[in-house]
Design an enzyme around this catalytic site. Structure first.
Site, short mmCIF file in Angstrom:
data_model
loop_
_atom_site.label_atom_id
_atom_site.label_comp_id
_atom_site.label_asym_id
_atom_site.label_seq_id
_atom_site.Cartn_x
_atom_site.Cartn_y
_atom_site.Cartn_z
CD GLU A 172 -2.69 1.38 2.48
OE1 GLU A 172 -3.18 2.34 2.94
OE2 GLU A 172 -3.19 0.17 3.18
CB SER A 185 -0.31 -4.07 7.50
OG SER A 185 0.00 -2.98 8.29
CB SER A 204 -6.91 -10.26 4.34
OG SER A 204 -6.12 -10.08 5.26
#
Length: 322
Positions: free
Chosen positions: A136, A234, A278
């Site tokens: 990202e 993360s 996720s």
């Protein structure tokens, strides 16, 4: 709720809510699935669509091929860009090669890209709060010319940072950071550079914030906290850190139930359980089932808020049959 047998040692499982898939992850996975339905296998995906090994393996079985760079993709097959976002150079290259591509960048990451561009257009120097090497961060920095964005990872780096003009300075952040850590860095930036321009709205996404708040709510009550998520995730790593700060006596990141070391449960009566943004819910259910096979389990939900966010699919895959 399981039946507690006379012999089973009791275990209370505090289930964090919200947990698991966020709207951006759900959208990205659907994009890959719809692309395979529309164009058939293989569909190439640049970088892991989301950071979860189980999601990636399931999509591979459906016909997704994961690569790190666009150069690894043939020009006659579609490619999907991951939810983390990509530098501008990636879709530009895909267009030059006349490739079919679908951008699965989370809309909240795209918002950060728009913010960064807005600051750049206003001739501001930009600070990005984030972790070096995270896709990202690479994608956000890649929206602008080299040197336009300076990455700051902690308060110590704020002390060392010297902008060209402190009156023309702005900051944006990675969406999956620790809310508390980021607030500390932002505070240091604002103390050193009072005129620094903030984002219109906080960049840390609602799902990251909500999952951290849920872990804080159960952390002090948990003898042990388990966070289901991949080591590359993360937001999952941050949940372990947040849980420990909130008072959990121990906390571990696991991919799934197979990652449990049952010695962690020695002397444990209360387990806190959550999943990163996720991680699919079936992994949570498998951990609960593994606990139920060993203990007399009582389940308790610890809900801090309810999520109803839905992101629309890109038009090109909204109807896979088109």
């Amino acid at each position: 709720m399981s039946e507690v047998t006379a012999l089973a040692r009791p275990l209370t499982i505090l289930l964090a809510a919200p947990r698991g898939f966020c709207a951006g992850v759900d959208r990205a996975i659907q994009i890959v699935e719809r692309a395979i339905e529309k164009w058939g296998a293989p569909v190439y995906v640049r970088h892991e669509i989301v950071h979860n090994v189980h999601v990636v393996e399931r999509l591979k079985r459906l016909g997704a091929v994961f690569v790190e760079e666009l150069a690894e993709c043939p020009t006659d097959r579609p490619v999907v860009f991951s939810a983390h976002g990509v530098p501008k150079s990636v879709p530009e290259e895909a267009s030059r090669r006349n490739m079919i591509y679908v951008d699965a960048t989370c809309p909240l990451v795209s918002k950060v890209h728009v913010e960064a561009q807005r600051h750049f257009d206003a001739e501001r120097e930009i600070v990005l709060i984030g972790h070096a090497g995270h896709p990202e961060v690479i994608g956000t920095m890649g929206q602008l010319p080299q040197g336009a964005v300076t990455l700051i990872q902690d308060v110590a780096e704020v002390a060392d940072f010297q902008p060209k003009d402190a009156r023309k300075l702005a900051f944006v952040t990675q969406t999956t950071l620790s809310v508390d850590d980021t607030a500390e860095i932002v505070g240091a930036l604002q103390a050193k550079f009072p005129e620094i321009s903030p984002p219109h709205k906080e960049d840390i996404c609602y799902a990251t914030t909500n999952r951290q708040e849920a872990v804080k709510a159960l952390g002090a009550k948990a003898d042990l906290l388990l966070v289901i998520g991949s080591k590359t995730s993360s937001n999952s790593i941050r949940l372990v850190e947040v849980g420990l700060r909130a008072g959990a006596k121990a906390a571990h990141l696991i991919d799934d139930a197979h990652g449990i070391d049952w010695s962690w449960f020695d002397g444990i009566s209360t387990l806190g359980l959550t999943a990163g943004a996720s991680a699919p819910e079936d992994l949570v259910e498998a951990v609960i089932a593994a606990c139920q096979a060993r203990f007399g389990v009582t389940l308790q939900d610890v809900e801090v808020t309810r999520e109803d966010v839905i992101f629309k699919l890109p038009r090109v895959v909204a109807t896979a049959q088109d």
